[in-house]
Write a protein that holds these residues in place. Structure first.
Motif, PDB file in Angstrom:
ATOM      1  N   VAL A  31       0.903  -1.149   0.000  1.00 11.85           N
ATOM      2  CA  VAL A  31       0.000   0.000   0.000  1.00 11.85           C
ATOM      3  C   VAL A  31       0.939   1.194   0.000  1.00 11.85           C
ATOM      4  O   VAL A  31       1.747   1.365   0.916  1.00 11.85           O
ATOM      5  N   THR A  32       0.875   2.011  -1.026  1.00 12.72           N
ATOM      6  CA  THR A  32       1.852   3.072  -1.230  1.00 12.72           C
ATOM      7  C   THR A  32       1.259   4.437  -0.930  1.00 12.72           C
ATOM      8  O   THR A  32       0.197   4.791  -1.429  1.00 12.72           O
ATOM      9  N   VAL A  33       1.996   5.208  -0.113  1.00 18.82           N
ATOM     10  CA  VAL A  33       1.634   6.589   0.201  1.00 18.82           C
ATOM     11  C   VAL A  33       2.722   7.453  -0.418  1.00 18.82           C
ATOM     12  O   VAL A  33       3.883   7.375  -0.021  1.00 18.82           O
ATOM     13  N   ALA A  34       2.367   8.241  -1.421  1.00 13.04           N
ATOM     14  CA  ALA A  34       3.346   9.065  -2.128  1.00 13.04           C
ATOM     15  C   ALA A  34       2.973  10.537  -2.010  1.00 13.04           C
ATOM     16  O   ALA A  34       1.845  10.881  -1.660  1.00 13.04           O
ATOM     17  N   HIS A  35       3.937  11.396  -2.339  1.00 13.68           N
ATOM     18  CA  HIS A  35       3.687  12.836  -2.260  1.00 13.68           C
ATOM     19  C   HIS A  35       2.681  13.254  -3.319  1.00 13.68           C
ATOM     20  O   HIS A  35       2.720  12.788  -4.455  1.00 13.68           O
ATOM     21  N   ASP A  36       1.788  14.125  -2.925  1.00 11.91           N
ATOM     22  CA  ASP A  36       0.697  14.604  -3.780  1.00 11.91           C
ATOM     23  C   ASP A  36       1.201  15.682  -4.737  1.00 11.91           C
ATOM     24  O   ASP A  36       0.734  16.823  -4.731  1.00 11.91           O
ATOM     25  N   SER A  37       2.181  15.331  -5.564  1.00  9.92           N
ATOM     26  CA  SER A  37       2.749  16.277  -6.528  1.00  9.92           C
ATOM     27  C   SER A  37       3.495  15.488  -7.598  1.00  9.92           C
ATOM     28  O   SER A  37       3.694  14.280  -7.472  1.00  9.92           O
ATOM     29  N   GLY A  38       3.902  16.175  -8.634  1.00 10.94           N
ATOM     30  CA  GLY A  38       4.745  15.606  -9.672  1.00 10.94           C
ATOM     31  C   GLY A  38       4.206  14.335 -10.301  1.00 10.94           C
ATOM     32  O   GLY A  38       2.995  14.123 -10.404  1.00 10.94           O
ATOM     33  N   GLY A  39       5.139  13.473 -10.707  1.00  9.75           N
ATOM     34  CA  GLY A  39       4.789  12.226 -11.372  1.00  9.75           C
ATOM     35  C   GLY A  39       3.916  11.290 -10.559  1.00  9.75           C
ATOM     36  O   GLY A  39       2.973  10.706 -11.104  1.00  9.75           O
ATOM     37  N   PRO A  40       4.194  11.118  -9.251  1.00 13.27           N
ATOM     38  CA  PRO A  40       3.319  10.235  -8.483  1.00 13.27           C
ATOM     39  C   PRO A  40       1.849  10.650  -8.554  1.00 13.27           C
ATOM     40  O   PRO A  40       0.972   9.803  -8.678  1.00 13.27           O
ATOM     41  N   LYS A  41       1.600  11.947  -8.533  1.00 15.51           N
ATOM     42  CA  LYS A  41       0.205  12.437  -8.602  1.00 15.51           C
ATOM     43  C   LYS A  41      -0.351  12.358 -10.018  1.00 15.51           C
ATOM     44  O   LYS A  41      -1.475  11.908 -10.234  1.00 15.51           O
ATOM     45  N   SER A  42       0.430  12.815 -10.996  1.00 17.14           N
ATOM     46  CA  SER A  42      -0.128  12.931 -12.352  1.00 17.14           C
ATOM     47  C   SER A  42      -0.081  11.638 -13.163  1.00 17.14           C
ATOM     48  O   SER A  42      -0.915  11.444 -14.046  1.00 17.14           O
ATOM     49  N   ASP A  43       0.869  10.759 -12.859  1.00 17.83           N
ATOM     50  CA  ASP A  43       1.053   9.593 -13.717  1.00 17.83           C
ATOM     51  C   ASP A  43       0.937   8.240 -13.033  1.00 17.83           C
ATOM     52  O   ASP A  43       0.651   7.249 -13.698  1.00 17.83           O
ATOM     53  N   ILE A  44       1.206   8.166 -11.728  1.00 18.96           N
ATOM     54  CA  ILE A  44       1.341   6.852 -11.105  1.00 18.96           C
ATOM     55  C   ILE A  44       0.137   6.483 -10.248  1.00 18.96           C
ATOM     56  O   ILE A  44      -0.547   5.505 -10.519  1.00 18.96           O
ATOM     57  N   ILE A  45      -0.133   7.250  -9.200  1.00 15.55           N
ATOM     58  CA  ILE A  45      -1.286   6.959  -8.341  1.00 15.55           C
ATOM     59  C   ILE A  45      -2.441   7.811  -8.853  1.00 15.55           C
ATOM     60  O   ILE A  45      -2.765   8.856  -8.321  1.00 15.55           O
ATOM     61  N   THR A  46      -3.023   7.343  -9.931  1.00 19.19           N
ATOM     62  CA  THR A  46      -4.053   8.123 -10.617  1.00 19.19           C
ATOM     63  C   THR A  46      -5.429   7.970  -9.974  1.00 19.19           C
ATOM     64  O   THR A  46      -6.322   8.763 -10.245  1.00 19.19           O
ATOM     65  N   ASN A  47      -5.592   6.957  -9.145  1.00 13.15           N
ATOM     66  CA  ASN A  47      -6.846   6.758  -8.407  1.00 13.15           C
ATOM     67  C   ASN A  47      -6.513   6.661  -6.920  1.00 13.15           C
ATOM     68  O   ASN A  47      -6.474   5.569  -6.370  1.00 13.15           O
ATOM     69  N   PRO A  48      -6.257   7.784  -6.257  1.00 11.76           N
ATOM     70  CA  PRO A  48      -5.859   7.707  -4.850  1.00 11.76           C
ATOM     71  C   PRO A  48      -7.024   7.376  -3.926  1.00 11.76           C
ATOM     72  O   PRO A  48      -8.172   7.714  -4.205  1.00 11.76           O
ATOM     73  N   TRP A  49      -6.696   6.705  -2.819  1.00 11.71           N
ATOM     74  CA  TRP A  49      -7.655   6.427  -1.748  1.00 11.71           C
ATOM     75  C   TRP A  49      -8.107   7.771  -1.202  1.00 11.71           C
ATOM     76  O   TRP A  49      -7.293   8.658  -0.959  1.00 11.71           O
ATOM     77  N   ASP A  50      -9.391   7.947  -1.026  1.00  6.66           N
ATOM     78  CA  ASP A  50      -9.955   9.205  -0.539  1.00  6.66           C
ATOM     79  C   ASP A  50      -9.849   9.260   0.980  1.00  6.66           C
ATOM     80  O   ASP A  50     -10.627   8.624   1.684  1.00  6.66           O
ATOM     81  N   LEU A  51      -8.892  10.012   1.487  1.00  9.34           N
ATOM     82  CA  LEU A  51      -8.695  10.102   2.927  1.00  9.34           C
ATOM     83  C   LEU A  51      -9.820  10.861   3.630  1.00  9.34           C
ATOM     84  O   LEU A  51      -9.983  10.751   4.832  1.00  9.34           O
ATOM     85  N   LYS A  52     -10.598  11.610   2.860  1.00  6.55           N
ATOM     86  CA  LYS A  52     -11.728  12.323   3.462  1.00  6.55           C
ATOM     87  C   LYS A  52     -12.918  11.383   3.673  1.00  6.55           C
ATOM     88  O   LYS A  52     -13.833  11.687   4.401  1.00  6.55           O
TER      89      LYS A  52
END
Length: 108
Positions: A31-52
């Motif tokens: 289960v990967t937690v990555a920074h909400d910016s750059g490639g991880p946000k735009s290209d890799i974790i394209t469907n993030p778990w909704d923490l809200k």
């Protein structure tokens, strides 16, 4: 070898161009937690778990990981994953989705 023993991985680099480490964690089934910016946000974790809405399984059924930008968000993300348990149905789905999503970056 360590990735095979872990169940949760964090990546904190801000605005990383791509983030091969994120892809490697997902491919290993973490289960990967990555920074909400750059490639991880735009290209890799394209469907993030909704923490809200962490308890809404239906809204998170396609999640491939989690995104965070502040230390409090990282702490919340890790807490939610560990509270659910890495072998819970929800987290197993995130791990499976992450593995599948990581294949987009393989040439095999």
């Amino acid at each position: 070898d360590y990735l095979g023993k872990a169940s949760l991985g964090i990546h904190t680099m801000w605005n990383e161009h791509f983030g091969i480490g994120v892809v490697e964690m997902m491919a290993a089934g973490l289960v990967t937690v990555a920074h909400d910016s750059g490639g991880p946000k735009s290209d890799i974790i394209t469907n993030p778990w909704d923490l809200k809405a962490p308890h809404k399984s239906s809204s998170n059924s396609n999640a491939t990981g989690l995104l965070a930008s502040q230390k409090e968000e990282y702490a919340t993300a890790m807490y939610e994953v560990l509270k659910k348990g890495p072998l819970s149905e929800d987290m197993l789905k995130v791990r499976e989705n992450g593995r599948k999503a990581s294949k987009r970056f393989s040439d095999e």
